[in-house]
Design an enzyme around this catalytic site. Structure first.
Site, short mmCIF file in Angstrom:
data_model
loop_
_atom_site.label_atom_id
_atom_site.label_comp_id
_atom_site.label_asym_id
_atom_site.label_seq_id
_atom_site.Cartn_x
_atom_site.Cartn_y
_atom_site.Cartn_z
CB SER A 276 -0.79 0.24 1.23
OG SER A 276 -1.20 1.25 1.34
CD GLU A 289 -7.74 -7.33 -3.61
OE1 GLU A 289 -7.64 -6.57 -4.26
OE2 GLU A 289 -7.06 -7.81 -2.42
#
Ligand code: ARG
Length: 456
Positions: A276, A289
Site C-alpha cells: 500500500s 482480486e
C-alpha cells in the site's frame, strides 16, 4: 479506394468511416486471412475460374503480403476498411489485375467467418496448453501436501478437516471440465464457412473438401445462409472462458481469505503481492482480486455478445463485426491472468502450523456422531446426542475433549473411554478414504488418476 465504391457518387463520410472500419482490430488475423485466400486461390483454379498460372501468381503475391506483415513493413492506406480489404488492395498492387480475380464467388461474409474461426481455433489450442500447465502446477503442489491439514468450510463456517491437496485438487477438476468444454467447442469451430458466398452459396464448382484440408478444418458447413452469420462458436468460447474465469475467481477468493492475517494459512510470495502507498504493513492479494474482477468483465463479454446476436435477422449483418473485440478481449484477459495464477499457485507459501492452529475440535463433531453410529446408534439420534456434547462443552467453557467421562456417559451410555481417541484430526481425515474423499490415501489415488488423464 474501397472495394464497393462503384455504385456511389459521393465518398463515405469520415465519421461513418471511423465507425465502420474494423482494420484497427481485425488486423490481428492477417495471417489467417492470407492463408484463407491462398487456399481459395487453389480452389478457384481447380474449379477452372482462373488458370493455375494465375493461381500461382496470386499465391506468390499473397506470400509477399504475408512477409510484409511479418516484417512489420506492411503499410496501411486510406480505404483499408478491414483486413480483407487491406490484403486484397496490396495483393493487387503487387500482382496487378489478376489480384482482382481472387474474390470471385467469395464474399467478405464467408471470408471473415473463415478467418475468425481459423484464428479462434489457434487461440483455443494455446489456451488449452496454458490450462494444462495450471493443472500440472496444481498437481505438483498437491503432491507435497497430501498430509497437510486445514479446516474445510461450508457456508464459510468451519466444517470438517481436509487436506491441502484435496483443496487444491478440487480446482484441477474444474479446469478439467473447462478443458473438456474447450475441446468440444473447438470441434464446432472447425466447420468451414468458405464456399458460402454472401449468403446463397458459391456459383462456381469449388472443391470445399480441398479448402477443409488446406485450412485444417474438420468439416464444411451445410447451409450457406446459416454459416455466414453463425457466431455460435464465439458465444461458446466466451462462455467457456467466463466459466473458467469463474472457477479461477473462486480459487482467487480462497487465496484472498487464506492469506488474510486472521487466517494466515498461506503467505503470498513477494513477487506476487502488492503493498500500500500509505500503510506500510500491507501485503495485498491484488493479483487475486484482479482475477476475481476480470471474471466479471469476461462474463460481460459473453452477455454483451449474446445481446448482439439475439435480434439479428437471417444472413450477415454488420452487428456481427462486434464478435471480434469481445473475443479478443476475453482471450487477452485469460492470457494475461493465467501466467500470474500459475505462478501464484507455484510459489504459494503454505503455513501448516497456522492451519493446524485453526483446527478446532468442533470440526470433529461429525466424527463423534460417527463413533456413536459405529456403536449402533442411528445417525439422526447420534447427531442429537453430539449436539448435547457440543452444548455441554460450550456452557462449561471447555473443549469437548476435556469433558469428563461421567459427563459423557450421562449424555449417552454408549460413550466409553475410547471416545477420547476420536479427538484426532489426522485420524478424522484418514477415515475418509473412499474414492473421492480427503484421506491422504484417497487423495494420492486422485492425483495418480489426474496424472494419467493428463498423459492421455
Ligand atoms: N469487417 C467485417 C466484419 O468483421 C467483414 C465483413 C464485411 N461484410 C460486409 N458485408 N460488409 O464482419
Amino acid at each position: 479506394m474501397s472495394l464497393w465504391g462503384g455504385r456511389f457518387s459521393e465518398p463515405t463520410d469520415g465519421d461513418l468511416q471511423a465507425l465502420n472500419d474494423s482494420i484497427g482490430f481485425d488486423i490481428r488475423f492477417y495471417r489467417e486471412d492470407i492463408e484463407g485466400s491462398m487456399a481459395y486461390a487453389k480452389a478457384i483454379a481447380k474449379a477452372g475460374v482462373i488458370t493455375s498460372d494465375e493461381s500461382e501468381k496470386i499465391i506468390a503475391g499473397l506470400k509477399q503480403v504475408l512477409d510484409e506483415f511479418e516484417s512489420d513493413t506492411f503499410e496501411l492506406k486510406e480505404g483499408d476498411e478491414d483486413i480483407h480489404t487491406a490484403v486484397e488492395r496490396r495483393l493487387t498492387e503487387i500482382v496487378g489485375d489478376v489480384g482482382g480475380k481472387l474474390h470471385t464467388g467469395r464474399s467478405r461474409n464467408d471470408q471473415v467467418a473463415t478467418d475468425f474461426r481459423l484464428w479462434a481455433m489457434r487461440q483455443t489450442d494455446v489456451l488449452d496448453e496454458i490450462l494444462l500447465t495450471l493443472q500440472e502446477t496444481l498437481i505438483d503442489v498437491s503432491e507435497d501436501h497430501t498430509e497437510t491439514l486445514l479446516p474445510g468450510y461450508t457456508h464459510m463456517q468451519p466444517a470438517q478437516p481436509i487436506t491441502v491437496a484435496h483443496w487444491l485438487m478440487s480446482f484441477f477438476w474444474m479446469l478439467n471440465r473447462d478443458r473438456d468444454r474447450l475441446q468440444s467447442a473447438r470441434g464446432r469451430i472447425a466447420v468451414l464457412p468458405l464456399g458460402s458466398g454472401a449468403l446463397a452459396g458459391n456459383p462456381f464448382p469449388i472443391d470445399r473438401d480441398l479448402l477443409v484440408n488446406e485450412l485444417d478444418f474438420i468439416l464444411y458447413s451445410q447451409n450457406s445462409l446459416d454459416s455466414v452469420s453463425d457466431r455460435d462458436f464465439v458465444a461458446d468460447l466466451l462462455y467457456v472462458m467466463s466459466l473458467c474465469a469463474t472457477h479461477l475467481s473462486r480459487l482467487a477468493e480462497d487465496i484472498i481469505i487464506y492469506s488474510n492475517p486472521l487466517f494466515a494459512y498461506i503467505t503470498l510470495n513477494d513477487r506476487y503481492s502488492t503493498g500500500s502507498s500509505l500503510m506500510p504493513q500491507k501485503r495485498n492479494a491484488d493479483p487475486m482480486e484482479l482475477m476475481r474482477g476480470k471474471a466479471g468483465r469476461l462474463i460481460g463479454n459473453l452477455t454483451g455478445f449474446l445481446a448482439t446476436l439475439k435480434g439479428l435477422p437471417s444472413g450477415y449483418n454488420k452487428d456481427l463485426q462486434e464478435d471480434k473485440e469481445a473475443l479478443f478481449d476475453s482471450f487477452d484477459m485469460m492470457f494475461k491472468l493465467l501466467p500470474v495464477v500459475i505462478a501464484i499457485v507455484k510459489t504459494l507459501n503454505i503455513n501448516p502450523e497456522k492451519m493446524e492452529q485453526a483446527l478446532g475440535e468442533e470440526l470433529l463433531a461429525t466424527d463423534i456422531a460417527d463413533y456413536l453410529v459405529r456403536k449402533g446408534l442411528p445417525f439422526r439420534q447420534a447427531h442429537h446426542v453430539v449436539g448435547e456434547v457440543v452444548r455441554t462443552a460450550s456452557t462449561s467453557g471447555i473443549k469437548m475433549s476435556e469433558i469428563p467421562l461421567e459427563k459423557f456417559t450421562e449424555i449417552s451410555d454408549l460413550f466409553d473411554e475410547d471416545v477420547y481417541e476420536v479427538f484426532n484430526f489426522a485420524q478424522s481425515v484418514q477415515q475418509r478414504s473412499v474414492d473421492g474423499g480427503t484421506a491422504p490415501s484417497a487423495v494420492k489415488r486422485q492425483i495418480e488418476l489426474a496424472k494419467s488423464m493428463l498423459n492421455n
